[in-house]
Motif scaffolding. Structure first.
Motif, PDB file in Angstrom:
ATOM      1  N   LEU A 148       0.826  -1.210   0.000  1.00  0.00           N
ATOM      2  CA  LEU A 148       0.000   0.000   0.000  1.00  0.00           C
ATOM      3  C   LEU A 148       0.858   1.256   0.000  1.00  0.00           C
ATOM      4  O   LEU A 148       0.558   2.225  -0.710  1.00  0.00           O
ATOM      5  N   ASN A 162      -9.560  -2.372   0.184  1.00  0.00           N
ATOM      6  CA  ASN A 162      -8.504  -3.381   0.228  1.00  0.00           C
ATOM      7  C   ASN A 162      -9.131  -4.657   0.783  1.00  0.00           C
ATOM      8  O   ASN A 162      -9.640  -4.676   1.907  1.00  0.00           O
ATOM      9  N   CYS A 179      -5.068   1.546   6.328  1.00  0.00           N
ATOM     10  CA  CYS A 179      -6.266   1.771   5.519  1.00  0.00           C
ATOM     11  C   CYS A 179      -7.168   2.818   6.170  1.00  0.00           C
ATOM     12  O   CYS A 179      -7.712   3.694   5.483  1.00  0.00           O
TER      13      CYS A 179
END
Length: 275
Positions: A148, A162, A179
């Motif tokens: 990421l 994700n 995230c």
């Protein structure tokens, strides 16, 4: 609780929403898939998760069309497989998936795996597919922190989703934290640990307290952690049971006990060693 499988959603950064419970069709044979998806849609599911490599996109699309449910009410996800990665090949692969699905657009298109040397070019292709309106949202699957961070370093557009393996025995806390920082919704695949740990005493105690099954406790744990969950089942009764998650909740004591089950146990693909 006034939510159910058809109304529980999480907001996406783009302004849309993703149903919090989806039906996964991984390893579901084509001749079973169409009926399983139709059953799920009639039971209230509004999110179907497939992929090119699953070999059942055509059956998913057929069920969506045959369901009688307006297309805009069904959230369809498919994914870019490893051998199709790269800019031009990703564009071609998406076109093939869309044709097999028989749909005008998908709601979410994901890079299935962080293939080294190709994932950046693949992401550029997804950005173009999104700009063209053919995928309402784009994201990644099996991307951990290092993957990421690389992608976020030069992407014009951040992933909206994700999808990674998550359950109490593999909680992916560092990836989930990253995230959350960037507004990326996390989807949990294999949320039922592929049926391997349902005899765990912590889960059994929690299930007894709320009058549910260990499977429902596993799924409710994911719901309460703000995850999208995509359990897989072709059985109508099991699909119904997997969706009955909004008439109970796990208290703080139960959540803490289940949180303590972390063992780093991956039951399927493990991207932790993927550079």
């Amino acid at each position: 609780m006034n939510q159910d499988v058809s109304t529980a959603t999480l907001n996406l950064r783009s302004g849309g929403a993703i149903p919090q419970i989806g039906l996964g069709v991984w390893q579901m044979s084509p001749h079973v898939t169409r009926g399983a998806v139709l059953n799920a849609l009639h039971a209230g599911y509004r999110h179907i998760d497939t992929a090119r490599i699953y070999g059942n996109e055509a059956e998913v699309g057929a069920a969506v069309r045959e369901s009688g449910i307006p297309r805009e009410e069904i959230f369809v996800t498919t994914k870019l497989w490893n051998e199709d990665q790269g800019y031009e090949s990703a564009r071609r692969a998406f076109d093939t998936s869309l044709r097999k699905l028989g749909l005008d657009y998908v709601d979410l298109y994901l890079i299935h795996w962080p293939v080294k040397e190709k994932r950046r070019e693949s992401w550029r292709a997804l950005e173009k597919i999104h700009a063209d309106g053919l995928a309402r949202s784009i994201g990644v699957s099996n991307f951990l922190v290092n993957h990421l961070e690389e992608l976020l370093g030069d992407a014009k557009e951040r992933p909206e989703v994700n999808q990674i393996e998550i359950h109490p025995f593999l909680q992916q806390r560092d990836t989930r934290a990253l995230c959350a920082k960037y507004g990326i919704v996390v989807e949990a695949y294999s949320p039922l640990v592929r049926g391997k740990r349902h005899d765990n005493p912590v889960l059994r105690r929690a299930a007894k307290r709320v009058g549910k099954t260990p499977a429902q406790v596993l799924l409710r744990w994911g719901i309460q952690h703000g995850l999208v969950i995509i359990p897989k089942s072709a059985d109508p009764g099991r699909q119904k049971q997997n969706a009955e998650l909004f008439d109970f909740s796990l208290d703080a004591e139960a959540m803490s006990a289940i949180d303590a089950l972390e063992q780093g146990q991956a039951t399927g693909w493990d991207p932790r060693d993927q550079p």
